[in-house]
Design a protein around this motif. Sequence first.
Motif, PDB file in Angstrom:
ATOM      1  N   LYS A  61    -172.485  11.313   8.881  1.00  0.00           N
ATOM      2  CA  LYS A  61    -173.008  10.302  10.061  1.00  0.00           C
ATOM      3  C   LYS A  61    -173.005  10.635  11.391  1.00  0.00           C
ATOM      4  O   LYS A  61    -173.603  10.162  12.214  1.00  0.00           O
ATOM      5  CB  LYS A  61    -171.925   9.006   9.995  1.00  0.00           C
ATOM      6  CG  LYS A  61    -170.529   9.199  10.534  1.00  0.00           C
ATOM      7  CD  LYS A  61    -169.639   7.991  10.524  1.00  0.00           C
ATOM      8  CE  LYS A  61    -168.324   7.888  11.089  1.00  0.00           C
ATOM      9  NZ  LYS A  61    -167.665   6.683  10.678  1.00  0.00           N
TER      10      LYS A  61
ATOM     11  N   TYR B 163    -178.014   4.410   9.323  1.00  0.00           N
ATOM     12  CA  TYR B 163    -176.621   4.766   9.725  1.00  0.00           C
ATOM     13  C   TYR B 163    -175.540   4.583   8.563  1.00  0.00           C
ATOM     14  O   TYR B 163    -174.660   5.222   8.605  1.00  0.00           O
ATOM     15  CB  TYR B 163    -176.287   4.243  11.083  1.00  0.00           C
ATOM     16  CG  TYR B 163    -174.901   4.945  11.718  1.00  0.00           C
ATOM     17  CD1 TYR B 163    -174.610   5.769  11.918  1.00  0.00           C
ATOM     18  CD2 TYR B 163    -173.970   3.781  11.586  1.00  0.00           C
ATOM     19  CE1 TYR B 163    -173.449   6.149  12.758  1.00  0.00           C
ATOM     20  CE2 TYR B 163    -172.624   4.062  12.072  1.00  0.00           C
ATOM     21  CZ  TYR B 163    -172.248   5.313  12.319  1.00  0.00           C
ATOM     22  OH  TYR B 163    -171.054   5.380  12.995  1.00  0.00           O
TER      23      TYR B 163
ATOM     24  N   PHE C 278    -176.170  11.624  13.342  1.00  0.00           N
ATOM     25  CA  PHE C 278    -177.166  10.661  13.372  1.00  0.00           C
ATOM     26  C   PHE C 278    -177.785  10.575  14.731  1.00  0.00           C
ATOM     27  O   PHE C 278    -179.179  10.550  14.871  1.00  0.00           O
ATOM     28  CB  PHE C 278    -176.448   9.021  13.366  1.00  0.00           C
ATOM     29  CG  PHE C 278    -177.445   7.910  13.499  1.00  0.00           C
ATOM     30  CD1 PHE C 278    -178.303   7.478  12.792  1.00  0.00           C
ATOM     31  CD2 PHE C 278    -177.305   7.525  14.905  1.00  0.00           C
ATOM     32  CE1 PHE C 278    -178.999   6.335  13.183  1.00  0.00           C
ATOM     33  CE2 PHE C 278    -177.939   6.129  15.198  1.00  0.00           C
ATOM     34  CZ  PHE C 278    -178.958   5.726  14.145  1.00  0.00           C
TER      35      PHE C 278
ATOM     36  N   SER D 268    -182.684   1.781  12.103  1.00  0.00           N
ATOM     37  CA  SER D 268    -181.775   2.798  12.660  1.00  0.00           C
ATOM     38  C   SER D 268    -180.284   2.238  12.218  1.00  0.00           C
ATOM     39  O   SER D 268    -179.317   3.137  11.489  1.00  0.00           O
ATOM     40  CB  SER D 268    -181.796   2.870  14.231  1.00  0.00           C
ATOM     41  OG  SER D 268    -182.873   3.323  14.545  1.00  0.00           O
ATOM     42  N   TRP D 269    -180.159   1.206  12.193  1.00  0.00           N
ATOM     43  CA  TRP D 269    -178.720   0.462  11.899  1.00  0.00           C
ATOM     44  C   TRP D 269    -178.622   0.649  10.282  1.00  0.00           C
ATOM     45  O   TRP D 269    -177.754   0.920   9.920  1.00  0.00           O
ATOM     46  CB  TRP D 269    -178.570  -1.016  12.187  1.00  0.00           C
ATOM     47  CG  TRP D 269    -177.377  -1.437  11.628  1.00  0.00           C
ATOM     48  CD1 TRP D 269    -177.354  -2.681  10.851  1.00  0.00           C
ATOM     49  CD2 TRP D 269    -175.871  -1.402  11.882  1.00  0.00           C
ATOM     50  NE1 TRP D 269    -176.092  -2.992  10.399  1.00  0.00           N
ATOM     51  CE2 TRP D 269    -175.135  -2.159  11.246  1.00  0.00           C
ATOM     52  CE3 TRP D 269    -175.364  -0.373  12.765  1.00  0.00           C
ATOM     53  CZ2 TRP D 269    -173.811  -2.096  11.198  1.00  0.00           C
ATOM     54  CZ3 TRP D 269    -174.005  -0.220  12.763  1.00  0.00           C
ATOM     55  CH2 TRP D 269    -173.152  -0.948  11.997  1.00  0.00           C
TER      56      TRP D 269
ATOM     57  N   THR E 149    -183.928   7.782   9.617  1.00  0.00           N
ATOM     58  CA  THR E 149    -183.341   8.024  10.836  1.00  0.00           C
ATOM     59  C   THR E 149    -184.463   8.757  11.798  1.00  0.00           C
ATOM     60  O   THR E 149    -184.481   8.555  12.800  1.00  0.00           O
ATOM     61  CB  THR E 149    -182.032   8.780  10.706  1.00  0.00           C
ATOM     62  OG1 THR E 149    -181.325   7.846   9.745  1.00  0.00           O
ATOM     63  CG2 THR E 149    -181.384   8.874  11.957  1.00  0.00           C
TER      64      THR E 149
END
Length: 374
Positions: free
Chosen positions: A214, A190, A217, A186-187, A301
């Motif tokens: 972004k 992102y 997200f 996820s990080w 994502t």
Amino acid sequence: MAPAPPLAASFSPADLQKRLATGDCWVRCGTRLYDLSDFVRHHPGGEQLLRMRAGQDISADLDGPPHRHSANARRWLEQYYVGELRRDPQGSAENEAPAPCSAEKQKAGPNMEAKPCEAEWEQDLVDWQKPLLWQVGYLGEKYEEWVHQPVLRPIRLFHSDLFEALSKAVWYSVPIIWVPLMLYLSWSYYRILAQGNVRLFTSFTTEYSVPVPKSVFPGLILLGMLSWTILEYLIHRFLFHMKPPSDSYYLIMLHFMLHGLHHKAPFDSSRLVFPPAPASLMIAFFYLLMHLVLPEAVGGTVFSGGLLGYVIYDMIHYYLHFGSPHKGSLLYNLKAYHVKHHFSHQKSGFGITSKLWDYFFHTLVPEEPYLKTQ
């Protein structure tokens, strides 16, 4: 088994029958009596199964094949110990003939493994002292009925200790393994979205491609979680509950390994969550699929959200079998719903984390008034 304390209460067979007549759920291990009434009242899943065994000797269910959870089950049972079943003047603890083969089992001695006799084999259809995976394929047309008659005993699948270990998992292995991976992915994705270079449909056209900021997200994470709920439903309905042909030895084996064993032994805690080894194959497949159909950051994502949905699903499923939710709560209703799926409506109620897709595909468990049965 530990000896009874000196001041243990004593009950006659008639006393036991009176308890059962009032709706209490008492079971035996030899002459030791256990009152599970409070347990079944607070665990709808236990109620359906244990009521079928009320008044009976469950020693064989707890012993089963060699299994590390057998000792845990006996320790758990001791908290419900209430006393001893008195023997009648003829020396029997029951007003009935001993069960078939009990003499043969006694001759085997405490340190010897007694073989199941012919009467037990005819009743159970399998040899519980041997791994079941290689036996179930021979059940043929009897398999469908047999697999939906639950037992309290643990199940061994494989001869190999390694494969047997890989087929089991403790519940906390799921969040420990997959949550860090979900957070890392996820990080990472992102950060890629934050660069502002991700666009949809670039494989088809550059003129009409759509930028992906972004800010989307959280929406992509939620989309992944929603996607998991439909995947959960479809896998449970069409793969886990496929009806294998009665003449297909290997498809019956496959069904039993995937899901049949869970319906046969629904309280085997070692097989309530997906083991990491086979789960990693499934997760890798869907990760690659997302990369093929969507831009890397978008697909990754959505995949992260789906992975989070999977972890939540496995934790909820485990809790529905072993948790004690407050009556009237969402989890209590889900637990009661899942219990009906296990014990009375195996062809409906495929949703675990929600009833959403059961509503949509008209596979809801029918509402029925609960009738207390003796």
